[in-house]
Design an enzyme around this catalytic site. Structure first.
Site, PDB file in Angstrom:
ATOM      1  N   TYR A   1      -1.636   0.261   5.459  1.00  0.00           N
ATOM      2  CA  TYR A   1      -2.130   0.308   4.082  1.00  0.00           C
ATOM      3  C   TYR A   1      -3.014  -0.904   3.766  1.00  0.00           C
ATOM      4  CZ  TYR A   1       0.651   4.178   2.179  1.00  0.00           C
ATOM      5  OH  TYR A   1       1.169   5.413   1.874  1.00  0.00           O
TER       6      TYR A   1
ATOM      7  N   LYS B   1       7.163   3.804  16.607  1.00  0.00           N
ATOM      8  CA  LYS B   1       6.443   4.586  17.628  1.00  0.00           C
ATOM      9  C   LYS B   1       6.149   3.621  18.773  1.00  0.00           C
ATOM     10  CE  LYS B   1       4.266   8.352  19.042  1.00  0.00           C
ATOM     11  NZ  LYS B   1       4.982   9.597  19.414  1.00  0.00           N
TER      12      LYS B   1
ATOM     13  N   ASP C   1       8.450  10.690  15.639  1.00  0.00           N
ATOM     14  CA  ASP C   1       8.308  12.157  15.745  1.00  0.00           C
ATOM     15  C   ASP C   1       9.669  12.844  15.870  1.00  0.00           C
ATOM     16  OD1 ASP C   1       8.518  10.949  18.244  1.00  0.00           O
ATOM     17  OD2 ASP C   1       6.918  12.099  19.186  1.00  0.00           O
TER      18      ASP C   1
ATOM     19  N   ASP D   1       6.376   6.329   3.980  1.00  0.00           N
ATOM     20  CA  ASP D   1       5.755   7.178   2.952  1.00  0.00           C
ATOM     21  C   ASP D   1       5.952   8.650   3.312  1.00  0.00           C
ATOM     22  OD1 ASP D   1       4.113   7.838   0.702  1.00  0.00           O
ATOM     23  OD2 ASP D   1       2.466   8.197   2.098  1.00  0.00           O
TER      24      ASP D   1
ATOM     25  N   ASP E   1       8.969  11.669   1.646  1.00  0.00           N
ATOM     26  CA  ASP E   1       8.605  12.956   1.034  1.00  0.00           C
ATOM     27  C   ASP E   1       9.309  14.091   1.779  1.00  0.00           C
ATOM     28  OD1 ASP E   1       6.862  11.716  -0.776  1.00  0.00           O
ATOM     29  OD2 ASP E   1       5.307  13.244  -0.527  1.00  0.00           O
TER      30      ASP E   1
HETATM   31  C1  IPM Z   1       4.130   6.580  -2.904  1.00  0.00           C
HETATM   32  C2  IPM Z   1       2.737   7.081  -3.107  1.00  0.00           C
HETATM   33  C3  IPM Z   1       1.744   5.943  -2.938  1.00  0.00           C
HETATM   34  C4  IPM Z   1       1.877   5.426  -1.514  1.00  0.00           C
HETATM   35  C5  IPM Z   1       0.289   6.262  -3.277  1.00  0.00           C
HETATM   36  C6  IPM Z   1       0.159   6.812  -4.684  1.00  0.00           C
HETATM   37  C7  IPM Z   1      -0.612   5.087  -3.080  1.00  0.00           C
HETATM   38  O1  IPM Z   1       2.465   8.138  -2.244  1.00  0.00           O
HETATM   39  O2  IPM Z   1       4.556   5.689  -3.672  1.00  0.00           O
HETATM   40  O3  IPM Z   1       4.822   7.056  -2.017  1.00  0.00           O
HETATM   41  O4  IPM Z   1       1.248   5.969  -0.593  1.00  0.00           O
HETATM   42  O5  IPM Z   1       2.614   4.468  -1.309  1.00  0.00           O
HETATM   43 MN    MN Z   2       4.190   8.786  -1.083  1.00  0.00          MN
END
Ligand code: IPM
Ligand code: MN
Length: 350
Positions: free
Chosen positions: A134, A184, A216, A240, A244
């Protein structure tokens, strides 16, 4: 007196933050806490008002108060601009130095998602938040031989790895004493260093069992046997993506809170985005943000009882079959109605 900086951001940000603010006001009055809220701008809303995704004054305040509650940033409206709303959030995280993003993933009383094996899940993710791909330099797009080349750099120093890994070991000690580190290391240099640091650190915590998983296969096992995992530590981008994915295990991205911590500051935000399609309809799920407030009371105010009270209020409401649109699209409560139900339950439980 403690000040909390509140940044609503974009999309559903203002709606979910107004629910969280109601919870803070309730707690403040109930427990006679000396707390004050100050609102400011971030993301697209800040670009519209000031031409930048976050202002220097706002960052100064965030550092000074040390506690920030944030909604979400981003949206189609700003997709084509040279500066993105997300940059405001990334700058804030970096400037506050909140290197450890805690994302607790646990089963809720109601599951309406598509997976089968979803009960008794309780995982605490620690995602490294202020380094890695990032932020690594060089980060740019250039033209070479008449074509565009885009470069991102995944870079970690030992110190950056060590501080988040150390925190992960400390959390492991308070839980099942089982830490999984995701990397990884069969391909990436930064992952080889990551693994080396974890192994070195583990000598200081002989009571904690450590396993290294490649990202993975971890992604696969997270769905196959989520109950196996307890504390999971990983770098920024892997964290990240994996959190999700983990959200599907408990039902909805809208449910999940997060706390981003340094040694003395906390930034609290739901893990979901600004959901521009849901904005302004009063149907967003406020739970991720309300539980982020619970984490704020735990980590920035050291009030675990308030954390538990907010969690119990949310759980009780779900147990009563009161659900938001994301969980029950055919019969749902609006964002504001749902929040009133949580407030009633918090009052009943306290
Ligand atoms: C999160 C979001 C952020 C990230 C974005 C909005 C920059 O996806 O907080 O997980 O990638 O960290
Ligand atoms: Mn995110």
């Amino acid at each position: 007196m403690r000040k909390i900086l509140v940044l609503e951001g974009d999309g559903i940000g203002p709606e979910i933050i107004s629910c969280a603010v109601k919870i803070i006001e309730l707690i403040k009055n109930k427990f006679h806490l000396n707390i004050e809220l100050e609102f400011d701008y971030i993301g697209g809303a800040c670009i519209d008002k000031y031409g930048v995704p976050i202002r220097k004054e706002t960052i100064q305040k965030a550092k000074k108060y040390g506690i920030v509650l944030l909604g979400a940033v981003g949206g189609y409206k700003w997709d084509k601009l040279p500066i993105r709303p997300e940059q405001g959030l990334l700058t804030l995280r970096k400037e506050m130095g909140v290197f450890a993003n805690l994302r607790p993933i646990h089963s809720f009383p109601v599951y309406t998602g598509p997976l089968k094996n979803t009960s008794q899940i309780d995982i605490l993710f620690l995602r490294e938040l202020t380094s890695g791909i990032y932020f690594g330099k060089p980060k740019k797009t250039k033209i070479v031989n008449n074509q565009k080349i885009a470069i991102d750099t995944m870079k970690y120093s030992e110190k950056e790895i060590e501080r988040v890994v150390d925190m992960a070991f400390k959390f492991s000690q308070k839980r099942r004493k089982f830490l999984v580190s995701v990397d990884k290391a069969n391909v990436l240099e930064s992952s080889k260093l990551w693994r080396e640091v974890v192994n070195r650190k583990s000598k200081e915590y002989p009571d904690v069992k450590v396993e290294h998983h490649l990202v993975d296969s971890f992604a696969m096992n997270l769905i196959l046997k989520p109950q196996y995992f307890d504390v999971v530590v990983t770098e920024n981008l892997f964290g990240d993506v994996l959190t999700d994915e983990a959200a599907v295990l408990v039902g909805s991205l809208g449910l999940l809170p997060s706390a981003s911590l340094s040694f003395n500051r906390g930034l609290y935000e739901p893990i979901h985005g600004s959901a521009p399609d849901l904005a302004g309809k009063n149907i967003a799920n406020p739970i991720g943000t309300i539980l982020s407030v619970a984490l704020m009371f735990k980590y920035s105010f050291n009030k675990e009882n308030i954390h538990d009270l907010i969690y119990n209020g949310v759980f009780k409401t779900m147990e009563e079959g009161i659900l938001t649109f994301d969980l029950s699209p055919n019969k749902y409560y609006s964002t504001t109605e749902f929040t009133e139900k949580i407030i009633d339950n918090i009052i009943k439980l306290s």
